[in-house]
Write an enzyme that holds these catalytic residues in place. Structure first.
Site, mmCIF file in Angstrom:
data_model
loop_
_atom_site.group_PDB
_atom_site.id
_atom_site.type_symbol
_atom_site.label_atom_id
_atom_site.label_comp_id
_atom_site.label_asym_id
_atom_site.label_seq_id
_atom_site.Cartn_x
_atom_site.Cartn_y
_atom_site.Cartn_z
ATOM 1 N N LYS A 76 1.332 -1.207 -0.292
ATOM 2 C CA LYS A 76 -0.163 -0.107 0.001
ATOM 3 C C LYS A 76 0.845 1.857 -0.574
ATOM 4 O O LYS A 76 1.912 0.557 0.695
ATOM 5 C CB LYS A 76 -1.225 0.272 1.154
ATOM 6 C CG LYS A 76 -1.705 0.965 1.167
ATOM 7 C CD LYS A 76 -2.887 0.816 2.670
ATOM 8 C CE LYS A 76 -3.588 2.046 2.687
ATOM 9 N NZ LYS A 76 -4.726 2.000 3.679
ATOM 10 N N SER A 152 -10.447 2.013 2.702
ATOM 11 C CA SER A 152 -8.700 2.816 1.678
ATOM 12 C C SER A 152 -7.603 2.414 1.158
ATOM 13 O O SER A 152 -7.182 2.632 0.094
ATOM 14 C CB SER A 152 -8.279 4.268 3.318
ATOM 15 O OG SER A 152 -7.591 3.561 3.378
ATOM 16 N N SER A 176 -10.426 0.330 6.932
ATOM 17 C CA SER A 176 -10.230 -0.163 5.506
ATOM 18 C C SER A 176 -8.918 -1.150 4.910
ATOM 19 O O SER A 176 -8.480 -1.179 4.309
ATOM 20 C CB SER A 176 -8.838 1.234 5.554
ATOM 21 O OG SER A 176 -9.230 2.166 5.046
HETATM 22 N N1 GLN Z 1 -13.389 4.605 5.867
HETATM 23 C C1 GLN Z 1 -12.919 4.948 7.064
HETATM 24 C C2 GLN Z 1 -12.775 6.656 7.221
HETATM 25 O O1 GLN Z 1 -12.867 7.773 6.149
HETATM 26 C C3 GLN Z 1 -12.047 3.963 7.560
HETATM 27 C C4 GLN Z 1 -10.378 4.558 6.616
HETATM 28 C C5 GLN Z 1 -9.716 3.397 7.691
HETATM 29 O O2 GLN Z 1 -9.368 2.593 7.959
HETATM 30 N N2 GLN Z 1 -7.697 4.420 6.904
HETATM 31 O O3 GLN Z 1 -12.313 7.248 7.707
#
Ligand code: GLN
Length: 485
Positions: A76, A152, A176
């Site tokens: 990532k 994400s 995410s």
């Molecule tokens: N969807 C959540 C956010 O927008 C979690 C994102 C994540 O776990 N990095 O913050």
């Protein structure tokens, strides 16, 4: 080669059916041929990959291989990689070349000998649930390119689901790893907070961020996590405690396993077709010897509002470092110091990141700190207490990962609250700090459904064990989408 498990890949390498260089060329070829349809990579690193593959072949020949030596993996783009752009999905870091490797990168490549294929697309600074906030464009779900892959870690899951990499690293601040894994038929695990080093992992919300892996099975995930996990003195929240042998525990029978079913995870809002898949999975686990315990996590419904105070507060502080002075995007137009800050941040950050910084700054500001931030910290404690009590009654907590299957690209991008609600089932585990995973458990209208398992602190091995036994009895995780055309 792109349909083989890690164990099969390692066997193939050891028995010289193929070399690491063959394997690496195969995956690089698939990326070159197919990724224009998915956009799962921000940066592909063929030279590094082939160099590492050559070294892996030498290591294999010398009999010094680990379970991962010679196997390609994608990173990532939130993990710093020395000499390679680390963008975090943001224009702010579009030209940022990291001067050092994240501990996870060192462990997976330099130490375990896996091969880095490149850096995967992601929501900007990991803020999002659809991979639509990336400066590098949206990522498409290989199961249906008109739909989101989740976020994400959308690039990581799209790459693995489409067979462009056997596994990828990912991070999970509020879901995410698990949410995108669920939407693409993958197995993904977010370890206990502190199990995997955050050194060199670009910070979003430091008290919630945790690195992990997405792969096709619990066994593959166990192998990769084994190499990633462990104490790191360079991360002050890293936990100094030995890492369990995840692989050795995979086959333990599930007889007598107590599975907690929190009623809040089966309430209004869950699509009936998803519920049917989850119920079916519960029956399968019962057949394997587990028994169910109904319980309540009464504060779980407060996890989304709590998270959207705590996470933006920490983000606003972490992202203050991007000031246009030291590194990252610097506006060409600024004439004064104040303009340099404002314009560099205004141009460098996208709208969702700016929204988070504003929310975070607001909830931390004098006069609102007690009402929002302090209050959220108190609720966070209650959420943690709910899990503490739950684990007195059961060994693992089970529920859905998402309320529904992958949604259409663009369908929620103008409605931040409906986007935030995507993580309604995943966020509580981050607030509590416990390990959690998602694994495939069925399809609805041709789209994958994820089952979520949450465990007590440092019970990653238990989660992987339950997932593995389930995967021995079912074949959902073996299904792959057709190559994108
Ligand atoms: N969807 C959540 C956010 O927008 C979690 C994102 C994540 O776990 N990095 O913050």
């Amino acid at each position: 080669m792109h349909t083989l498990s890690f164990r099969q890949l390692a066997d193939g390498l050891r028995s010289k059916q193929f070399s690491s260089q063959d394997l690496t060329r195969h995956f690089l070829g698939r990326i070159a041929a197919l990724d224009s349809k998915l956009n799962s990579f921000i940066t592909v690193t063929p030279e590094i990959a082939l160099e590492q593959a050559k070294a892996a072949d030498a290591r294999l020949a010398a009999g010094k291989a680990t379970a991962l030596t010679g196997i390609p993996i994608a990173q990532k783009d939130i993990f710093c990689t020395r000499g390679v752009r680390t963008s975090c999905g943001s224009r702010m870091l579009d030209k940022f070349i990291a001067p050092y490797d994240a501990t996870v990168v060192t462990k997976l490549h330099a130490e375990a000998g896996s091969v880095m294929l490149g850096k995967c697309n992601m929501d900007e600074f990991a803020m999002g649930s659809s991979n639509e906030t990336s400066w590098y464009g949206q990522v498409k779900n290989p199961w249906d390119p008109t739909r989101v892959p989740g976020g994400s870690s959308g690039g990581s899951v799209a790459a693995v689901a489409a067979g462009l990499a056997p596994a990828a690293t990912a991070t999970d601040t509020g879901g995410s790893i698990r949410q995108p894994a669920a939407l693409t038929n993958l197995t993904g695990i977010k370890p206990t907070y502190g199990r995997v080093s955050r050194f060199g992992m670009i910070a979003f919300a430091s008290s919630l961020d945790q690195g992990g892996v997405v792969a096709h099975s619990a066994e593959d995930s166990a192998l990769v996590l084994q190499a990633m996990a462990g104490f790191d003195p360079r991360d002050s929240t890293s936990v100094d405690r030995p890492v369990d042998d995840y692989l050795a525990g995979l086959d333990r029978p599930l007889d007598g396993l107590r599975i907690g079913l929190p009623r809040e995870y089966f309430a209004e809002g869950l699509a009936p077709a998803i519920r049917t898949c989850i119920d079916e999975a519960i029956r399968e686990l019962q057949k394997l010897g587990a028994r169910t315990v109904e319980l309540s996590l009464p504060h779980a419904p407060l996890s989304v509002p709590t998270y959207y105070v705590v996470a933006p507060a920490e983000a606003s502080s972490n992202l203050a470092r991007f000031d246009g002075v030291r590194y990252g995007h610097r506006s060409e137009e600024a004439r004064t110091l104040e303009e340099l800050y404002k314009k560099s941040r205004g141009e460098g950050f996208g709208p969702e990141v700016q929204r988070r910084i504003m929310i975070g700054t607001y909830v931390l500001s004098h006069g609102y700190y007690d009402a929002y931030y302090l209050q959220a910290q108190k609720v966070r404690k209650l959420i943690y207490e709910d899990f503490r009590k739950a684990f007195e009654q059961c060994d693992v907590v089970l529920g859905p990962t998402t309320t529904d299957v992958a949604f259409e690209l663009g369908s929620k991008s103008d409605d931040p609250v409906s986007m935030y609600l995507n993580d309604i089932y995943t966020i509580a585990a981050n607030l509590a700090g416990i390990p959690a995973m998602s694994l495939p458990c069925g399809f609805v209208r041709g789209l994958p459904v994820g089952l979520q398992l949450m465990g007590n602190f440092f019970e990653e091995g238990r989660l992987l064990n339950v997932a593995h036994r389930y995967q021995q009895a079912t074949d959902w995780h073996t299904r792959r989408p057709p190559d994108p055309s």
